[in-house]
Design a protein around this motif. Structure first.
Motif, short mmCIF file in Angstrom:
data_model
loop_
_atom_site.label_atom_id
_atom_site.label_comp_id
_atom_site.label_asym_id
_atom_site.label_seq_id
_atom_site.Cartn_x
_atom_site.Cartn_y
_atom_site.Cartn_z
N PRO A 25 0.80 -1.21 0.00
CA PRO A 25 0.00 0.00 0.00
C PRO A 25 0.84 1.27 0.00
O PRO A 25 0.44 2.28 -0.53
CB PRO A 25 -0.81 -0.10 1.30
CG PRO A 25 -0.79 -1.53 1.65
CD PRO A 25 0.50 -2.06 1.14
N THR A 26 2.03 1.20 0.60
CA THR A 26 2.83 2.42 0.69
C THR A 26 3.52 2.76 -0.63
O THR A 26 3.83 3.89 -0.89
CB THR A 26 3.91 2.31 1.78
OG1 THR A 26 4.73 1.20 1.45
CG2 THR A 26 3.31 2.15 3.13
N THR A 27 3.77 1.76 -1.48
CA THR A 27 4.49 2.08 -2.72
C THR A 27 3.60 2.01 -3.94
O THR A 27 3.87 2.64 -4.94
CB THR A 27 5.67 1.10 -2.91
OG1 THR A 27 5.15 -0.21 -2.80
CG2 THR A 27 6.76 1.34 -1.92
N ALA A 49 -6.48 14.39 -2.47
CA ALA A 49 -7.44 13.71 -1.60
C ALA A 49 -6.79 13.30 -0.29
O ALA A 49 -7.35 13.49 0.79
CB ALA A 49 -8.02 12.50 -2.32
N ARG A 50 -5.58 12.74 -0.37
CA ARG A 50 -4.89 12.30 0.85
C ARG A 50 -4.54 13.50 1.73
O ARG A 50 -4.69 13.46 2.96
CB ARG A 50 -3.62 11.52 0.48
CG ARG A 50 -3.91 10.12 -0.02
CD ARG A 50 -2.63 9.35 -0.26
NE ARG A 50 -2.89 8.01 -0.76
CZ ARG A 50 -3.20 6.95 0.00
NH1 ARG A 50 -3.28 7.09 1.31
NH2 ARG A 50 -3.43 5.77 -0.54
N LEU A 51 -4.08 14.59 1.10
CA LEU A 51 -3.75 15.79 1.89
C LEU A 51 -5.00 16.37 2.54
O LEU A 51 -4.96 16.87 3.66
CB LEU A 51 -3.08 16.84 1.00
CG LEU A 51 -1.63 16.57 0.59
CD1 LEU A 51 -1.16 17.57 -0.46
CD2 LEU A 51 -0.68 16.63 1.79
N LYS A 93 5.70 10.22 -0.57
CA LYS A 93 4.58 9.33 -0.90
C LYS A 93 4.36 8.31 0.22
O LYS A 93 3.24 8.10 0.68
CB LYS A 93 4.87 8.57 -2.20
CG LYS A 93 4.60 9.34 -3.47
CD LYS A 93 4.92 8.46 -4.67
CE LYS A 93 5.08 9.31 -5.90
NZ LYS A 93 5.62 8.58 -7.04
N LYS A 94 5.47 7.68 0.65
CA LYS A 94 5.36 6.63 1.68
C LYS A 94 4.75 7.20 2.95
O LYS A 94 3.85 6.61 3.54
CB LYS A 94 6.76 6.08 1.99
CG LYS A 94 7.17 4.95 1.06
CD LYS A 94 8.46 4.35 1.51
CE LYS A 94 8.93 3.29 0.51
NZ LYS A 94 10.28 2.84 0.77
N LYS A 95 5.25 8.36 3.36
CA LYS A 95 4.75 8.98 4.59
C LYS A 95 3.27 9.32 4.45
O LYS A 95 2.46 9.05 5.34
CB LYS A 95 5.58 10.24 4.90
CG LYS A 95 5.33 10.80 6.25
CD LYS A 95 5.79 9.82 7.26
CE LYS A 95 5.51 10.02 8.65
NZ LYS A 95 5.84 8.90 9.52
N LEU A 96 2.94 9.91 3.31
CA LEU A 96 1.56 10.35 3.09
C LEU A 96 0.61 9.16 3.09
O LEU A 96 -0.47 9.22 3.70
CB LEU A 96 1.48 11.11 1.75
CG LEU A 96 0.14 11.75 1.38
CD1 LEU A 96 -0.33 12.71 2.45
CD2 LEU A 96 0.24 12.49 0.06
N VAL A 97 1.01 8.09 2.44
CA VAL A 97 0.16 6.89 2.38
C VAL A 97 0.00 6.29 3.78
O VAL A 97 -1.09 5.82 4.14
CB VAL A 97 0.76 5.86 1.38
CG1 VAL A 97 0.07 4.51 1.50
CG2 VAL A 97 0.64 6.39 -0.04
#
Lengths: 262, 427
Positions: A25-27, A49-51, A93-97
């Protein structure tokens, strides 16, 4: 001994599989692209959307990486101790996910339906869908132009020149823009297009036809500065023109069926 | 006798049908003319509302009295202008009155702030909601044909209301009210002023090139088209500046390039072809663009922005002044690069051919805290040349100011006299 070997191999297999499944999921959430301001598309939709889910992004989720997204991303990077560069690279990306969620089906469904919506975490999704918003051309434009401008010019270009070569369609859009800049014409897109007897497509109602993507792309090129007419402010079809006056204009060049004039 | 009666009846029927269709078609034309008139009024009001909202936004940027003068004047002027537009729209009296009062209060408020009767802080506090209202109405009235290619539903309603009120007998008076769109009083006059930069192309001093030299020059710049079908025509004798129009066609690629006759400078190049769904990444696109810039000889420029869309990126470059690294936006070029493989699809270098004359100018520091409202944070600053109202190139502080609710602005401030040359909201 054989049994222990099998158990060890099975354990190793399980560990590798688990780590792969756990890491996915993270990558795999975003594509491999590094995103930056100016980008456009599904990755940007997910980023916004994630932000928004974690409260950093408050503007519209539209897939356009403009300044609102840029500042939101920088704020996120600052909060989580990442390098503050406004770029969506692998680490960001990893952190955000890992700290947000993304319901792709919900978000894309709202965008496809043209709904106005938000995607804040902890709020019922149904409550975040509002009335249908105005039509969007889904294009990134130079700052001095709006989507409304693009839409109206594309309607005019499609109504006037849909049978013309691509260059001819860019040319019609350029004439409209040249008129806005010209002292003898009105100063806004709508006033130029709806000026009495200026365009046949307005007089015969073809202005209301839905423009195709080619006409929109032609307008986009003209808004970005292309002018195949070399500064023309008139054009006419020599086979159908009834006005004698138009023949008195200084001609510049012919593109497709149209002669462009100064 | 029967035959005669039959001929008479048939003739009468034909005449009646012809009359009926003629009236129907005339009515249809008038209905269309009315729809055009209402579309124009609505779209124009929508555009003005957006402009008003932008001017309101600009009053939020500054606290300095001088810097606020222009945006406050704009709010007063545009709100008054929109009142006129709204008064001509066939909306209900109630709705009309509500908006007229609202705009009246907005315009008067701006005058009071300008005259020092209302503190700017109070105005800025109240305006956050106003700008939202203006934008919402602007969106509602924007030109649209979402109903499957038919007319805008608001316009349709207006036309229907007008027809219902007037009845069919009054088509003549309706015709009069829409006459501006059916008369042949062509209002356009001869062109006196061109955009300055294009006009200046008349004054290129370079030697003229021949058709063959133009073809050679084109192939040098775009070697992939050396074996394309190429057709070259010269601009008409009346064209403001002479140029060669090169049309080319190679397989799936079709396009044009215009070269000045004097000196063979590239004015623009644009190509069309089908596109794959694959996408190269941003770094690859930047590398490609740097390669094109180098090959085409525009090495004194810097990329100032790029925008990705569904099939291509549009990139903007500006020349950089050797002495102070300031961007000269008037000497710009634009590239269009395909997303699927990074191919150069377009080049527009018309503004770059003749470089702006830049005069020396003093740099007087500005006090940003005094100038800008505390609601905005200053994020970036650099030097750039932009035009003032007298069309002179002026050295300016290019400042990027940000407010998370209102947006991000690029503001250009004259380095010598601190005049606000331009403020632009960024997407």
């Amino acid at each position: 001994m054989k049994q222990i070997k099998y158990i060890l191999i099975s354990l190793l297999f399980c560990t590798v599989s688990y780590s792969l499944i756990y890491e996915q999921p993270t990558t795999q959430a975003f594509s491999a692209q590094v995103l930056e301001r100016g980008a456009f598309g599904d990755d940007v939709i997910e980023l916004q959307a994630r932000l928004q889910y974690i409260g950093f992004y408050k503007s519209e989720i539209d897939g356009k990486f403009g300044y609102s997204t840029y500042w939101a991303l920088r704020n996120f990077q600052e909060k989580y101790g990442l390098p503050i560069d406004g770029l969506l690279g692998e680490n960001t990306k990893k952190k955000l996910v890992s700290v947000s969620e993304f319901d792709k089906k919900f978000v894309h469904e709202q965008i496809n339906k043209g709904n106005s919506f938000t995607y804040y975490g902890g709020v019922d999704l149904e409550k975040q869908v509002k009335n249908k918003k105005e039509e969007s051309t889904n294009m990134q434009l130079p700052p001095q132009y709006s989507e409304k401008d693009l839409k109206l010019i594309a309607n005019a270009v499609y109504g006037e020149a849909r049978g013309e070569p691509y260059e001819g369609q860019v040319a019609v859009a350029a004439v409209i823009l040249n008129r806005i800049e010209h002292a003898d014409f009105p100063n806004t897109v709508s006033e130029v297009i709806f000026q009495p007897l200026a365009f046949t497509a307005v007089a015969d109602g073809q202005i209301w036809l839905e423009p195709n993507e080619r006409a929109k792309e032609a307008v986009l090129d003209a808004l970005n500065g292309w002018d195949p007419t070399e500064n023309a402010i008139y054009y006419f079809n020599p086979d159908t023109a009834t006005s004698k006056w138009i023949w008195s204009r200084p001609q510049i060049k012919k593109i497709g069926q149209h002669i462009f004039c100064a | 006798m029967k035959k005669i009666i039959w001929v008479i009846v048939s003739s009468v029927a034909v005449i009646f049908l012809m009359y009926h269709f003629s009236v129907q078609s005339q009515n249809k034309r008038l209905e269309n003319a009315l729809a055009v008139q209402y579309s124009n009024q609505l779209t124009s009001a929508s555009e003005k509302l957006t402009k008003l909202s932008e001017s309101v936004d600009q009053t939020m940027l500054f606290t300095d009295k001088k810097a606020l003068e222009q945006p406050l004047d704009d709010v007063w002027r545009i709100s008054s202008d929109i009142r006129n537009s709204i008064s001509s729209l066939p909306i209900s009296n109630e709705t009309s009155a509500v908006w007229m009062n609202y705009l009246n209060r907005l315009g008067n408020g701006a005058v009071q702030v300008k005259n020092g009767k209302v503190p700017i802080e109070e105005w800025q506090k109240n305006m956050a909601g106003a700008r939202e209202n203006l934008l919402a109405l602007s969106d509602q009235w924007a030109f649209t044909n979402r109903d499957g290619g038919s007319k805008d539903y608001i316009v349709k309603t207006f036309v229907q209301n007008k027809l219902d009120q007037s009845g069919e007998k009054n088509w003549k008076s309706l015709g009069n009210s829409a006459k501006a769109y059916t008369e042949s009083d062509f209002p356009m006059t001869a062109s006196e002023t061109d955009q300055q930069k294009k006009k200046d192309l008349q004054h290129i001093k370079d030697a003229e090139i021949t058709v063959n030299e133009a073809k050679q020059r084109f192939v040098e710049m775009f070697p992939e088209f050396k074996d394309a079908k190429i057709h070259i025509t010269e601009s008409s004798q009346d064209a403001p500046y002479p140029f060669y129009h090169i049309e080319f066609h190679k397989g799936i690629r079709i396009g044009y390039a215009d070269l000045t006759k004097k000196g063979g400078h590239i004015l623009s190049f644009l190509m069309e072809r089908p596109f794959e769904k694959t996408t190269i990444n941003v770094q690859q696109m930047k590398d490609k663009s740097a390669e094109y810039i180098k090959t085409l000889g525009f090495t004194d420029t810097e990329m100032v922005e790029f925008r990705e869309n569904s099939i291509a990126w549009h990139l903007a470059f500006a020349r950089k002044d050797k002495n102070n690294d300031a961007l000269i936006y008037a000497d710009g070029i634009q590239l269009k690069i395909a997303k699927d493989n990074g191919e150069l699809l377009g080049l527009n270098a018309m503004e770059y051919i003749q470089k702006e004359k830049i005069d020396k100018q003093e740099l007087v520091p500005i006090n940003k805290e005094e100038l800008f409202s505390s609601n905005f944070s200053i994020e970036e600053e650099r030097l750039a040349y932009v035009e003032n109202k007298q069309l002179q190139q002026r050295l300016a502080y290019q400042i990027l100011a940000r407010n998370d609710s209102i947006g991000t602005y690029k503001i250009y401030i004259d380095t010598e006299n601190h005049e606000i040359l331009h403020a632009e909201k960024l997407p």
